[in-house]
Design a protein around this motif. Sequence first.
Motif, short mmCIF file in Angstrom:
data_model
loop_
_atom_site.label_atom_id
_atom_site.label_comp_id
_atom_site.label_asym_id
_atom_site.label_seq_id
_atom_site.Cartn_x
_atom_site.Cartn_y
_atom_site.Cartn_z
N THR A 217 0.73 -1.25 0.01
CA THR A 217 -0.07 -0.07 -0.10
C THR A 217 0.83 1.18 -0.01
O THR A 217 0.68 2.12 -0.87
N GLN B 240 -5.13 7.16 5.14
CA GLN B 240 -4.53 5.80 5.44
C GLN B 240 -4.27 5.80 6.87
O GLN B 240 -4.52 4.46 7.38
N THR C 225 -4.04 -3.15 7.92
CA THR C 225 -3.20 -2.69 6.80
C THR C 225 -4.01 -3.38 5.63
O THR C 225 -3.28 -3.17 4.47
N PRO D 196 -6.45 -0.80 3.13
CA PRO D 196 -5.61 0.09 2.03
C PRO D 196 -5.13 -0.85 1.05
O PRO D 196 -4.93 -0.34 -0.12
N THR E 260 -5.46 -0.15 -2.93
CA THR E 260 -4.12 0.00 -3.74
C THR E 260 -4.40 -0.98 -4.99
O THR E 260 -3.82 -0.40 -6.02
N LEU F 128 -10.82 5.02 0.17
CA LEU F 128 -10.60 5.13 1.64
C LEU F 128 -11.42 6.05 2.46
O LEU F 128 -11.91 5.61 3.57
#
Length: 534
Positions: A243, A374, A383, A386, A390, A428
């Motif tokens: 990411t 983020q 994690t 994201p 991505t 996001l």
Amino acid sequence: MSLVKKFATVGGATLGSRIFGFARETLMAAALGTGPMADVFYAAFRFPNLFRRLFAEGAFNAAFVPLFAKEIEANGIEGAKRFSEEVFGVLFSVLFLITVIMELAMPLLVRWIIAPGFADDPEKFDLTVRLAIVMFPYLMSMSLTAMMSGMLNSLHHFFAAAVAPIFLNIVMIGALFYAIYYGSDPLATAWYLSWSVLVAGVLQLAVVYIGVRHAGINIGLRFPRFTPNVKRLLVLAVPAAITGGVTQINLVIGQAIASSKEGAIAALQYADRIYQLPLGVVGVAVGVVLLPELARALKSGHAREAGNIQNRSIEFVLFLTLPAAVALWLLSDDIIRVLYERGAFTASNTALVGSILAIFGLGLPGFVLIKALQPGFYAREDTKSPMRFTGIAVFVNSALSILLFPLLAERGIALAEAVAGWINTVLLLVTLLRRGHLTWEWALARRTGLLLVSSATMGGMIVYLLHRWEPLLATGSSLLTKTATLSLLILISMVVYFLVAFLIGGVDLGMIRRNLKRKPPASKPVSGPAGPDL
């Protein structure tokens, strides 16, 4: 220290680094232009830079900082030191292994990943391989630097970590001055630059190591052991590494596609250097400061405080990036002409690089907002979300780059990156709102609209002044005249933007000051010396 001061500390140091970066790129443009040696050097340098983002900044800003903050809250400085040594031993061993493998596989990597378009030119291909081999150990230095930078940021020591990147530009500028002074040919210049990258990596590591020692932590090298904390770090770091490197992934994809056209890689790099100024000064500052602030607030059980910090950070980002995007769109040719158009860099290069920069400007607010959004996931040790977003952005970027390059050449690659960045931003934002981790504020939405009006008003002023001052900014004018005119135009535009924004209520300075100067919520006292802030 308030968030505003922390943003200013990191942003100011990053601005210094970017200014040195401009000086470096100006010398690069004069020495190499957009010729084959520029293509070769940038292609070779892109790969270690990609891995620096993937294994260093992305992984440790996203995974290491929340866990380090948790250790500080639970076990104080001694616990944080123990955790850091565990991570350092594993990281050093893994990086050494990766470096050896990549060095041996470099010919295959250049042929299939870094610059497939060079495969038909044996001279360019072989030189790219050799330069990449020299520069790839930079990854080790920068990954260890990123880890120690994460420690410093978590301890609220921001300056040393922010100022370290300046040394890369200083050392490379020294190499360029040497090459230009002695009249070195482009091939020799490329070699000087490659070795300067490696030297700069060692210097940056030394700077942050001294900073960590000054902050009260002395890291020793331990035999690598996969403790529960290290395993948890790896679980978080793998998706975070992917990411965190989304911009670099997109650039590498664009580079691979652009390598089929001579000069395209260098043109994209020159435009990217300008675009990185606002992205770095605002985006990096917000991302670096916001993650440890959110992590500490959430670990202390202050979820409402964390939400407020993130909303104010978004407002800060929009306040600065919306006018910057308009300015980059309208002034791109003039900025490139003043900064680069000399020596081997011609007027036709200016038109090409300027058009790329204008398109990059469209994606600027989106890419900076990613830096502000983020941390809302990373601070909660998520994690994977994201990373999924991505992946979508990279797919969109790849598809659009392949589709648009035959039609728009380098401009198509820039447009693909901008579109992918905005898609990532929307994903996001919507996810944070849906989960209740970000509170929707109608007041913020209203101020965003007014900031757009202020930016448009500023844009009208820029168009008017450009029409009247066009002869002063033309290619035939002296560098001093062009620089003074462009500087005055930018100054007037800034005054217009800030005046309109404050007059119509696009920004409430008092509200921002009150919210960003609020003391962080009380947390568990930290034992052990912390040392004065660098």
